[in-house]
Design a protein around this motif. Structure first.
Motif, PDB file in Angstrom:
ATOM      1  N   ASP A  35      52.996  21.736 -23.743  1.00 17.81           N
ATOM      2  CA  ASP A  35      51.723  21.330 -24.343  1.00 17.81           C
ATOM      3  C   ASP A  35      50.573  21.347 -23.350  1.00 17.81           C
ATOM      4  O   ASP A  35      49.416  21.078 -23.732  1.00 17.81           O
ATOM      5  N   ASP A  55      45.837  27.367 -17.513  1.00 19.62           N
ATOM      6  CA  ASP A  55      44.661  27.731 -16.717  1.00 19.62           C
ATOM      7  C   ASP A  55      45.056  28.569 -15.509  1.00 19.62           C
ATOM      8  O   ASP A  55      44.434  28.482 -14.459  1.00 19.62           O
ATOM      9  N   ASP A  70      47.594  22.667 -20.823  1.00 18.50           N
ATOM     10  CA  ASP A  70      46.653  23.781 -20.907  1.00 18.50           C
ATOM     11  C   ASP A  70      47.041  24.870 -19.906  1.00 18.50           C
ATOM     12  O   ASP A  70      47.401  24.581 -18.771  1.00 18.50           O
ATOM     13  N   GLU A  90      33.364  22.823 -20.546  1.00 14.60           N
ATOM     14  CA  GLU A  90      34.076  22.868 -21.826  1.00 14.60           C
ATOM     15  C   GLU A  90      33.137  22.614 -23.009  1.00 14.60           C
ATOM     16  O   GLU A  90      33.282  23.210 -24.073  1.00 14.60           O
TER      17      GLU A  90
END
Length: 257
Positions: free
Chosen positions: A219, A223, A221, A252
């Motif tokens: 789960d 990057d 992110d 963001e």
């Protein structure tokens, strides 16, 4: 004259010689007894003497108190382990003196030291040495490999019966040399192979249990573009994340300037 003396005595008057002696004694007693002024002077001298004694005692107490304060200040300025260091230095000085004495007598210091150790102390030191963990941690890969080899060989239980049978079968050829042809011709038994496989599986299981690899979070992110970039981003976040949190939020949201 005798008639006159007898007449004075008959009248109840003291004789001249007797009266003069009594008067002299009274005068001496009066002179021996101090008068009021002399008694006051004596009491004053006694009070002054006591006052001087108290003053000297007070001065001595202040002096001792000042010395104790200075000694306590010196002790507080010393490092916490000063007593242990001092005892260690004194012990080293004693050892040096003992070595010099043994060298002067032509004796071996190590032998003299062992002769002075009691049996109880020797047994206690041996028990303490056995309890001590010989593994001092990782130093290099060669030392780690050697520790692993020794640990594995200690738990090997040799089959003495099989060894005796091989010794009778091969004789001196059981101990190969550079000219021996026995090397590579031995076929291990099925039990030996199974024992080796079980031991290897146990090592793998133990190694997996103590692995420091962090579990993967599906789960989280993404990057990063590869594993190396992921490690770099984790380190950057650990050191600079609290400083770049606001900039990242602005990026963001699209409100960054």
């Amino acid at each position: 004259m005798a008639a006159a003396v007898s007449a004075l005595s008959s009248l109840g008057l003291p004789e001249a010689g007797v009266g003069s002696d009594e008067e002299e004694e009274e005068e001496e007693e009066a002179a021996a007894e101090p008068g009021p002024a002399a008694a006051a002077e004596q009491r004053r001298e006694e009070r002054l003497r006591r006052f001087r004694e108290l003053h000297m005692k007070r001065h001595e107490a202040c002096k001792l108190n000042s010395q104790e304060v200075l000694e306590e200040d010196k002790r507080l300025k010393l490092p916490p382990n000063w007593e242990a260091k001092k005892a260690r230095l004194e012990w080293e000085l004693q050892v040096q003196e003992k070595k010099k004495e043994c060298a002067a007598r032509g004796e071996d210091y190590e032998r003299v030291k062992l002769l002075e150790i009691s049996a109880e102390d020797a047994e206690r030191w041996e028990r303490k040495k056995k309890k001590k963990n010989p593994d001092l941690g990782f130093s290099d890969y060669a030392a780690a490999q050697l520790r692993q080899y020794r640990r594995l060989t200690r738990q090997i239980k040799p089959d003495l019966e099989q060894y005796e049978r091989l010794k009778e079968q091969h004789g001196d050829a059981l101990y190969p040399t550079s000219d021996s042809l026995l090397h590579g011709t031995h076929v291990p038994s099925k039990e030996g192979v199974d024992r080796m496989v079980a031991d290897l599986e146990k090592q793998i299981e133990k190694r997996d249990k103590y692995s420091r690899r962090r579990p993967y979070n599906d789960d989280a992110d993404i990057d990063y573009i590869n594993e190396r970039n992921a490690k770099f981003n984790q380190k950057a976040e650990r050191f600079y994340g609290k400083y770049t949190a606001e900039i990242k939020q602005n990026l963001e949201r699209g409100t960054a300037v």
